[in-house]
Every structure is written in C-alpha cells, then in structure tokens.
Design an enzyme around this catalytic site. Structure first.
Site, mmCIF file in Angstrom:
data_model
loop_
_atom_site.group_PDB
_atom_site.id
_atom_site.type_symbol
_atom_site.label_atom_id
_atom_site.label_comp_id
_atom_site.label_asym_id
_atom_site.label_seq_id
_atom_site.Cartn_x
_atom_site.Cartn_y
_atom_site.Cartn_z
ATOM 1 N N GLN A 84 -8.937 12.008 5.591
ATOM 2 C CA GLN A 84 -9.968 12.801 6.240
ATOM 3 C C GLN A 84 -10.732 12.023 7.308
ATOM 4 O OE1 GLN A 84 -12.315 14.471 3.083
ATOM 5 N NE2 GLN A 84 -10.657 15.808 2.421
ATOM 6 N N THR A 85 -10.241 10.828 7.621
ATOM 7 C CA THR A 85 -10.883 10.020 8.660
ATOM 8 C C THR A 85 -9.844 9.686 9.730
ATOM 9 O OG1 THR A 85 -10.334 7.882 7.668
ATOM 10 C CG2 THR A 85 -12.353 8.969 6.882
ATOM 11 N N HIS A 116 -8.711 6.918 10.479
ATOM 12 C CA HIS A 116 -7.997 5.688 10.104
ATOM 13 C C HIS A 116 -6.489 5.843 10.272
ATOM 14 C CE1 HIS A 116 -6.376 2.706 7.143
ATOM 15 N NE2 HIS A 116 -7.240 1.945 7.793
ATOM 16 N N GLU A 121 -0.048 -4.712 8.553
ATOM 17 C CA GLU A 121 0.411 -6.101 8.558
ATOM 18 C C GLU A 121 1.908 -6.247 8.813
ATOM 19 O OE1 GLU A 121 -3.433 -5.712 6.824
ATOM 20 O OE2 GLU A 121 -1.598 -4.770 6.080
ATOM 21 N N ALA A 177 4.247 3.445 4.570
ATOM 22 C CA ALA A 177 3.840 4.853 4.523
ATOM 23 C C ALA A 177 2.368 4.942 4.898
ATOM 24 C CB ALA A 177 4.070 5.435 3.132
ATOM 25 N N VAL A 178 2.102 5.702 5.941
ATOM 26 C CA VAL A 178 0.735 5.959 6.369
ATOM 27 C C VAL A 178 0.515 7.462 6.195
ATOM 28 C CG1 VAL A 178 -0.949 5.733 8.240
ATOM 29 C CG2 VAL A 178 0.929 4.078 8.047
ATOM 30 N N ILE A 179 -0.392 7.797 5.298
ATOM 31 C CA ILE A 179 -0.620 9.205 4.946
ATOM 32 C C ILE A 179 -2.002 9.613 5.455
ATOM 33 C CG2 ILE A 179 -0.762 10.858 3.048
ATOM 34 C CD1 ILE A 179 1.085 8.837 1.476
ATOM 35 N N PHE A 238 0.856 -1.178 0.000
ATOM 36 C CA PHE A 238 0.000 0.000 0.000
ATOM 37 C C PHE A 238 0.896 1.233 0.000
ATOM 38 C CE2 PHE A 238 -3.022 3.108 1.643
ATOM 39 C CZ PHE A 238 -4.140 2.799 0.885
#
Length: 178
Positions: free
Chosen positions: A90-91, A93, A63, A85-87, A23
């Site tokens: 608008q939530t 999450h 994971e 990478a976690v970007i 992802f």
C-alpha cells in the site's frame, strides 16, 4: 548476413551463479526449485556442493544487483540467474524497489558482458506470485532456460563480438548492401 541463436545445450562444463532473495522466501525457494529442476534436466548439476552452480543468498531483491555484478565481474560464470519477488503493497516502496532492481541487473549485465537473467517477480498480490512460482507454472524453470540459451549464444558469437573488452559506445552503424 549471419544469424546467431542460442540453444539449451551449453558446451563444456559451464558454471552458473544464482542470486536468491530471502525476502518473500515462500516464493523465491519455489522459483529456485524450478530453476534447479530445469538445470538438472539439461545436464547441469545444481548440487550446492558441486562445481557447476554457486548460490548467493541476499536479504532482499534490492541487494540482488550488487551481488550479481560481483559474480559476473569474476568471469567465472556462463550466466547469472537472479531470483526475487517484489509484491505490491500500500506504499510506493514496490515502485522504487522494482525499478532499481531492474536497472541494477541490466546495468551489471551490460557492464560485464555476462548474461544476467532477470528472475524477479513483480506482482500485485501474493496470489499472483504463488501462481508464477508453482501453482500454475514455475517461472524459475523459464529463468534457467533463459540462462542456458544465453550462455550458449554467448559461446557461439564470434570472438570479435563476444569480447570482454568490447565497449558499448555509439558508433556508425554498418549497413548491409541492398
């Protein structure tokens, strides 16, 4: 008092594991390239068909800790490097994933005694992630350096400190004289 400090030269022929999130692969493949370049320049052969680096691709950053823990538990690796990478969107999450990945990687490293490098970009925008994955600098290079240094440090710690059977538990601190 002793001073323990790692260098970027790992003794012998160390093995490394790299866990990469598919992802946001626009970002993670660039981090991987930086990581491989650093390892190569420090004498580690990053060839996926070679004997020094194993690669595990996972669906997303969430994971990563599970696979990193499994690799570390095998005791085959001097260090594990996690790339993701976690970007922010608008939530909420982002907050959940970033927090759980962070806790999971830290827990896996503490439980196994194997250095697991936190190479998860947590950014507000795609632009920020791109800047950290090669436009301005490549954090993948830094993550590989961290892995090399930690692998060396773990090799140089006295065996009484660096033991797979050493348990992390509260104990009475040892105080230096004076």
């Amino acid at each position: 008092m002793a001073v323990f400090e790692g260098t970027y030269h790992v003794l012998g022929t160390p093995r490394f594991g790299i866990v990469i999130s598919r992802f946001n692969d626009l970002i993670t493949t660039k981090l991987l390239e930086g990581c491989q370049d650093c390892l190569r320049r420090h004498g580690v052969d990053p060839n996926p068909h070679g004997s020094q680096v194993d690669y595990a691709w996972v669906p997303g950053s969430f994971e990563i800790p599970l696979v990193a823990a499994q690799l570390a538990a095998s005791r085959r690796y001097a260090a594990i490097i996690c790339l993701g990478a976690v970007i922010r969107g608008q939530t909420p999450h982002f907050d959940y994933v970033a927090a759980e990945v962070t806790k999971g990687i830290a827990t896996a490293s503490m439980q196994t005694g194997v250095p697991i490098i936190y190479g998860i970009l947590t950014t507000d925008t795609m632009q920020q992630a791109l800047e950290r994955a090669g436009i301005k600098s490549n954090k993948g290079w830094e993550y590989a350096l961290n892995a090399l240094e930690m692998a060396n440090l773990m090799q140089t710690l006295p065996s009484s400190i660096n033991s797979p059977t050493a348990k992390l538990s509260p104990s009475t601190p040892v105080l230096a004289d004076g």
